[in-house]
Design a protein around this motif. Structure first.
Motif, PDB file in Angstrom:
ATOM      1  N   ASN A 118       0.836  -1.198   0.000  1.00 18.23           N
ATOM      2  CA  ASN A 118       0.000   0.000   0.000  1.00 18.23           C
ATOM      3  C   ASN A 118       0.871   1.249   0.000  1.00 18.23           C
ATOM      4  OD1 ASN A 118      -2.507  -1.375   0.181  1.00 18.23           O
ATOM      5  ND2 ASN A 118      -2.222  -1.625   2.388  1.00 18.23           N
ATOM      6  N   PRO A 119       0.480   2.272  -0.752  1.00 13.79           N
ATOM      7  CA  PRO A 119       1.241   3.515  -0.732  1.00 13.79           C
ATOM      8  C   PRO A 119       0.864   4.398   0.452  1.00 13.79           C
ATOM      9  CG  PRO A 119      -0.607   3.763  -2.217  1.00 13.79           C
ATOM     10  CD  PRO A 119      -0.655   2.332  -1.705  1.00 13.79           C
ATOM     11  N   ASP A 120       1.733   5.350   0.741  1.00  9.97           N
ATOM     12  CA  ASP A 120       1.384   6.464   1.616  1.00  9.97           C
ATOM     13  C   ASP A 120       0.765   7.514   0.707  1.00  9.97           C
ATOM     14  OD1 ASP A 120       1.269   8.825   3.058  1.00  9.97           O
ATOM     15  OD2 ASP A 120       3.226   8.548   4.014  1.00  9.97           O
ATOM     16  N   ASN A 121      -0.552   7.643   0.782  1.00  7.58           N
ATOM     17  CA  ASN A 121      -1.265   8.499  -0.171  1.00  7.58           C
ATOM     18  C   ASN A 121      -1.008   9.990   0.017  1.00  7.58           C
ATOM     19  OD1 ASN A 121      -2.544   6.450  -1.722  1.00  7.58           O
ATOM     20  ND2 ASN A 121      -4.005   6.127  -0.057  1.00  7.58           N
ATOM     21  N   THR A 122      -0.325  10.358   1.085  1.00  2.00           N
ATOM     22  CA  THR A 122       0.040  11.763   1.273  1.00  2.00           C
ATOM     23  C   THR A 122       1.326  12.111   0.537  1.00  2.00           C
ATOM     24  OG1 THR A 122       1.394  11.442   3.268  1.00  2.00           O
ATOM     25  CG2 THR A 122      -0.996  11.671   3.565  1.00  2.00           C
ATOM     26  N   LYS A 123       1.996  11.083  -0.037  1.00  5.72           N
ATOM     27  CA  LYS A 123       3.319  11.301  -0.611  1.00  5.72           C
ATOM     28  C   LYS A 123       3.368  11.112  -2.128  1.00  5.72           C
ATOM     29  CE  LYS A 123       5.282  11.982   3.436  1.00  5.72           C
ATOM     30  NZ  LYS A 123       5.763  13.323   3.842  1.00  5.72           N
ATOM     31  N   TRP A 124       2.204  11.090  -2.765  1.00  6.48           N
ATOM     32  CA  TRP A 124       2.193  11.012  -4.217  1.00  6.48           C
ATOM     33  C   TRP A 124       0.949  11.715  -4.736  1.00  6.48           C
ATOM     34  CZ3 TRP A 124      -1.612   8.645  -7.258  1.00  6.48           C
ATOM     35  CH2 TRP A 124      -2.554   7.866  -6.555  1.00  6.48           C
ATOM     36  N   SER A 125       1.003  12.126  -5.991  1.00  2.00           N
ATOM     37  CA  SER A 125      -0.150  12.766  -6.618  1.00  2.00           C
ATOM     38  C   SER A 125      -0.031  12.659  -8.127  1.00  2.00           C
ATOM     39  CB  SER A 125      -0.257  14.241  -6.201  1.00  2.00           C
ATOM     40  OG  SER A 125       0.893  14.960  -6.610  1.00  2.00           O
ATOM     41  N   VAL A 126      -1.184  12.711  -8.769  1.00  2.00           N
ATOM     42  CA  VAL A 126      -1.255  12.758 -10.231  1.00  2.00           C
ATOM     43  C   VAL A 126      -1.998  14.015 -10.613  1.00  2.00           C
ATOM     44  CG1 VAL A 126      -2.168  11.655 -12.310  1.00  2.00           C
ATOM     45  CG2 VAL A 126      -1.195  10.250 -10.479  1.00  2.00           C
ATOM     46  N   ASN A 127      -1.369  14.827 -11.431  1.00  7.07           N
ATOM     47  CA  ASN A 127      -1.989  16.050 -11.941  1.00  7.07           C
ATOM     48  C   ASN A 127      -1.293  16.402 -13.240  1.00  7.07           C
ATOM     49  OD1 ASN A 127      -3.340  18.397 -12.394  1.00  7.07           O
ATOM     50  ND2 ASN A 127      -2.509  19.512 -10.627  1.00  7.07           N
ATOM     51  N   ASN A 128      -1.704  15.651 -14.314  1.00  2.29           N
ATOM     52  CA  ASN A 128      -1.018  15.766 -15.596  1.00  2.29           C
ATOM     53  C   ASN A 128       0.487  15.583 -15.410  1.00  2.29           C
ATOM     54  OD1 ASN A 128      -3.394  16.213 -17.122  1.00  2.29           O
ATOM     55  ND2 ASN A 128      -3.429  18.325 -16.383  1.00  2.29           N
ATOM     56  N   GLY A 129       0.820  14.490 -14.762  1.00  2.00           N
ATOM     57  CA  GLY A 129       2.170  14.124 -14.381  1.00  2.00           C
ATOM     58  C   GLY A 129       2.109  13.461 -13.024  1.00  2.00           C
ATOM     59  N   LEU A 130       3.048  12.579 -12.762  1.00  2.00           N
ATOM     60  CA  LEU A 130       3.086  11.848 -11.499  1.00  2.00           C
ATOM     61  C   LEU A 130       4.187  12.416 -10.612  1.00  2.00           C
ATOM     62  CD1 LEU A 130       2.549   9.348  -9.618  1.00  2.00           C
ATOM     63  CD2 LEU A 130       4.254   8.137 -11.025  1.00  2.00           C
ATOM     64  N   THR A 131       3.838  12.836  -9.407  1.00  2.00           N
ATOM     65  CA  THR A 131       4.812  13.298  -8.431  1.00  2.00           C
ATOM     66  C   THR A 131       4.984  12.248  -7.347  1.00  2.00           C
ATOM     67  OG1 THR A 131       4.276  15.629  -8.812  1.00  2.00           O
ATOM     68  CG2 THR A 131       5.383  15.087  -6.748  1.00  2.00           C
ATOM     69  N   LEU A 132       6.227  11.818  -7.158  1.00  2.00           N
ATOM     70  CA  LEU A 132       6.568  10.880  -6.099  1.00  2.00           C
ATOM     71  C   LEU A 132       7.443  11.597  -5.081  1.00  2.00           C
ATOM     72  CD1 LEU A 132       7.532   7.670  -8.160  1.00  2.00           C
ATOM     73  CD2 LEU A 132       5.406   8.067  -6.885  1.00  2.00           C
ATOM     74  N   ARG A 133       6.878  11.852  -3.902  1.00  2.00           N
ATOM     75  CA  ARG A 133       7.654  12.426  -2.809  1.00  2.00           C
ATOM     76  C   ARG A 133       8.253  11.290  -1.986  1.00  2.00           C
ATOM     77  NH1 ARG A 133       2.716  14.474  -3.283  1.00  2.00           N
ATOM     78  NH2 ARG A 133       2.509  16.595  -4.104  1.00  2.00           N
ATOM     79  N   THR A 134       9.417  11.481  -1.437  1.00  2.00           N
ATOM     80  CA  THR A 134       9.997  10.421  -0.624  1.00  2.00           C
ATOM     81  C   THR A 134       9.067  10.091   0.537  1.00  2.00           C
ATOM     82  OG1 THR A 134      11.285  12.098   0.549  1.00  2.00           O
ATOM     83  CG2 THR A 134      12.399  10.905  -1.215  1.00  2.00           C
ATOM     84  N   ALA A 135       8.838   8.796   0.739  1.00  2.00           N
ATOM     85  CA  ALA A 135       7.903   8.344   1.767  1.00  2.00           C
ATOM     86  C   ALA A 135       8.579   7.490   2.832  1.00  2.00           C
ATOM     87  CB  ALA A 135       6.766   7.550   1.122  1.00  2.00           C
ATOM     88  N   THR A 136       9.803   7.069   2.581  1.00  2.00           N
ATOM     89  CA  THR A 136      10.514   6.194   3.500  1.00  2.00           C
ATOM     90  C   THR A 136      11.985   6.575   3.531  1.00  2.00           C
ATOM     91  OG1 THR A 136       9.045   4.407   2.747  1.00  2.00           O
ATOM     92  CG2 THR A 136      10.909   3.776   4.138  1.00  2.00           C
ATOM     93  N   VAL A 137      12.579   6.543   4.725  1.00  2.00           N
ATOM     94  CA  VAL A 137      14.027   6.701   4.867  1.00  2.00           C
ATOM     95  C   VAL A 137      14.613   5.301   5.033  1.00  2.00           C
ATOM     96  CG1 VAL A 137      15.910   7.698   6.204  1.00  2.00           C
ATOM     97  CG2 VAL A 137      13.773   8.966   5.925  1.00  2.00           C
ATOM     98  N   THR A 138      15.317   4.817   4.020  1.00  2.00           N
ATOM     99  CA  THR A 138      15.863   3.468   4.025  1.00  2.00           C
ATOM    100  C   THR A 138      16.917   3.364   2.926  1.00  2.00           C
ATOM    101  OG1 THR A 138      15.325   1.111   3.792  1.00  2.00           O
ATOM    102  CG2 THR A 138      14.070   2.647   2.441  1.00  2.00           C
ATOM    103  N   ASN A 139      17.827   2.442   3.093  1.00  2.00           N
ATOM    104  CA  ASN A 139      18.764   2.152   1.995  1.00  2.00           C
ATOM    105  C   ASN A 139      18.350   0.878   1.256  1.00  2.00           C
ATOM    106  OD1 ASN A 139      19.389   0.164   3.837  1.00  2.00           O
ATOM    107  ND2 ASN A 139      21.610   0.461   3.739  1.00  2.00           N
TER     108      ASN A 139
END
Length: 543
Positions: free
Chosen positions: A361-382
């Motif tokens: 499942n995604p963190d729905n606060t960390k991505w959006s679609v608005n004539n393009g897909l924005t992926l914000r970092t949702a996890t701190v991990t290597n």
């Protein structure tokens, strides 16, 4: 003879009245056979197998009026249980998902645990004419059975109920009297009757024990055909059997082998199995199964079926094998072309198209679609396997290329973003931002063990200077079964000329992860949240 238009109207009325869309069927009439013969417009050319060279396993297939629907397993991907739609059994599109979110516990959120190779296993799709409702039924984590419903295949779908009995590899039957039955189990096969509202179990009874000479049988599909009850079962991963009862849904049942060690239509691939039977509008029967074809996954193949005089199905073969091609099903002209599963997505609008599924499942606060897909970092991990909001797309076989246009101007130090080939052994091309500088890199060596714990977080194999704020990333995957199963990565600064980066990556073909490789878009942090990337174009193309 009546004109075809009037005949098909009567046929659809019979279908609705008798519940034919949900597993109960009528025999083909002489009138239907005559109409097909007299109307060549209803016929079509040959089709080739696989009908969909993408990963859709454990298929359940039904017809509702003039439309076919299929459901498939998706394990840890979200949304789960895709609903495929077709008008001819050959050309398919993804209409939606029966399970909008894997809300079965924190591990499906990558929160304190992981759900790899759990989640949506073999499940069932049915249609109930009495309330004009689609039903999806499946068990999760061997603990409970969930039922979701919708009045349209594309949704919205909502959870209808949960039942404490885990119906393993279940098949749902809507009988001609509107009673709901479920066939389920592994080797020991049982049948349950549900309450009229489908919310509780009324009765459950063991109906069959698989002989030791056969081995394991599972993957139930439940049908009522010409007044007899059938449970269609798979012997993984090389056989298909059927049980038949003339005495009602609780048996007794007799067994017959449908196929065993049958050569499949994909060179190097496995035996077609674990699918479903479906009847066309004019009464012809087909079996939609899947073929193990790793590294790409398990892909659907179609074959016609006839019936013996005493009521047993027979798969029609070509030179002793499941045919690489057959005459296409005779159906009316489709009302429209289905949406291709390949091509360009510019993420127009504000929602993702149903071709996309997240890794957990995604963190729905960390991505959006608005004539393009924005992926914000949702996890701190290597570790990419722990990173949320990794968006996946099935690979098209036998070979295909994914190309993404990506704006990395708002990445932050420690961020990792790019295009991956995702499975239990993974590789990617993308960007690393460290110390205020951004580099293009090719990384492999991302691995899991047999318990799906991470054993490798990646080894950088090549790098180059990253251009400005925009770059094109490309991955090409050859998912034909057998060695060497190569994938290659490249990049471009103008979207026209591409430069290879890093060595070829050999994709794994072990079946135990079940799902095939996917193209995956990702952006995760290794230091702190706050960075983002924007994907303005994704293209899946074939040679």
């Amino acid at each position: 003879m009546s004109c075809p238009r009037h005949y098909w109207g009567r046929r659809r009325a019979l279908t609705a009245a008798a519940g034919l869309a949900s597993g109960a069927f009528l025999p083909l009439t002489a009138a239907a056979r005559g109409i097909a013969a007299e109307n060549p417009a209803l016929a079509a050319a040959d089709f080739t197998n696989p009908v969909v060279w993408q990963d859709f396993a454990d298929i359940d297939v039904i017809r509702v009026g003039t439309t076919y629907y299929a459901s498939a397993s998706t394990m840890h991907y979200s949304p789960g249980a895709p609903v495929l739609r077709s008008y001819d059994l050959v050309n398919w599109e993804i209409a939606g998902h029966s399970v909008p979110s894997l809300d079965f516990g924190a591990k499906y959120d990558l929160n304190g645990g992981r759900g790899y190779v759990r989640g949506i296993w073999a499940s069932s799709l049915a249609y109930r004419p009495s309330n004009r409702t689609f039903y999806w039924l499946g068990q999760i984590d061997f603990a409970r059975t969930y039922i979701y419903t919708a009045t349209a295949a594309e949704g919205p779908w909502s959870r209808h109920t949960t039942i404490s009995t885990p119906y393993y590899d279940a098949g749902l039957l809507v009988d001609t009297d509107d009673t709901l039955y479920v066939a389920y189990g592994n080797s020991t096969i049982s049948v349950a009757q549900l309450s009229p509202d489908g919310r509780t179990q009324v009765r459950s009874q063991q109906v069959f024990t698989t002989p030791s000479s056969v081995g394991t049988l599972e993957g139930s599909r439940f049908y009522k055909i010409n007044g007899q009850y059938y449970i269609f079962l798979t012997r993984p991963a090389n056989g298909q059997y059927i049980l038949k009862s003339s005495s009602g849904p609780f048996g007794p049942y007799t067994m017959r082998q449908v196929l065993l060690d049958l050569r499949g239509p994909i060179p190097g691939g496995g035996v077609p199995h674990q699918g479903g039977l479906v009847q066309t509008q004019n009464g012809a029967w087909y079996y939609l199964a899947f073929v193990d074809a790793y590294p790409g996954g398990r892909v659907p193949a179609l074959a016609p079926v006839t019936w013996t005089s005493d009521g047993w199905p027979v798969v029609q073969l070509v030179n002793g094998a499941w045919g690489a091609s057959y005459p296409a099903p005779v159906v009316p002209t489709p009302p429209r072309q289905v949406t291709p599963m390949i091509g360009v997505d510019t993420f127009d609008g504000t929602t993702l198209k149903p071709r996309w599924e997240w890794n957990h499942n995604p963190d729905n606060t960390k991505w959006s679609v608005n004539n393009g897909l924005t992926l914000r970092t949702a996890t701190v991990t290597n570790d990419l396997y722990w990173a949320r909001n990794t968006l996946t797309h099935r690979i098209q076989g036998p070979t295909s290329t994914a190309t993404v246009q990506l704006d990395h101007s708002t990445m932050r130090d420690g961020d990792r973003a790019g295009l991956a080939l995702l499975r239990d052994s993974s590789a990617w091309i993308g960007l690393k931002r460290d110390g205020g500088a951004t580099r293009l890199v090719m990384v492999d060596g991302l691995t899991m063990d047999g318990n799906w714990n991470t054993t490798g977080t990646g080894v950088e194999r090549a790098s180059a200077t990253a251009p400005g704020g925009r770059v094109w990333l490309r991955a090409t995957a050859d998912i034909r079964p057998g060695a060497p199963r190569p994938a290659t990565f490249s990049y471009s600064t103008d979207g026209v000329t591409f430069t290879r980066l890093g060595p070829a990556f050999s994709m794994g073909n072990d079946w135990r992860f079940f799902m095939g490789y996917r193209f995956a878009l990702f952006n995760h942090a290794t230091q702190a949240l706050g960075g983002a990337v924007r994907v303005t174009r994704f293209e899946l193309s074939t040679p």
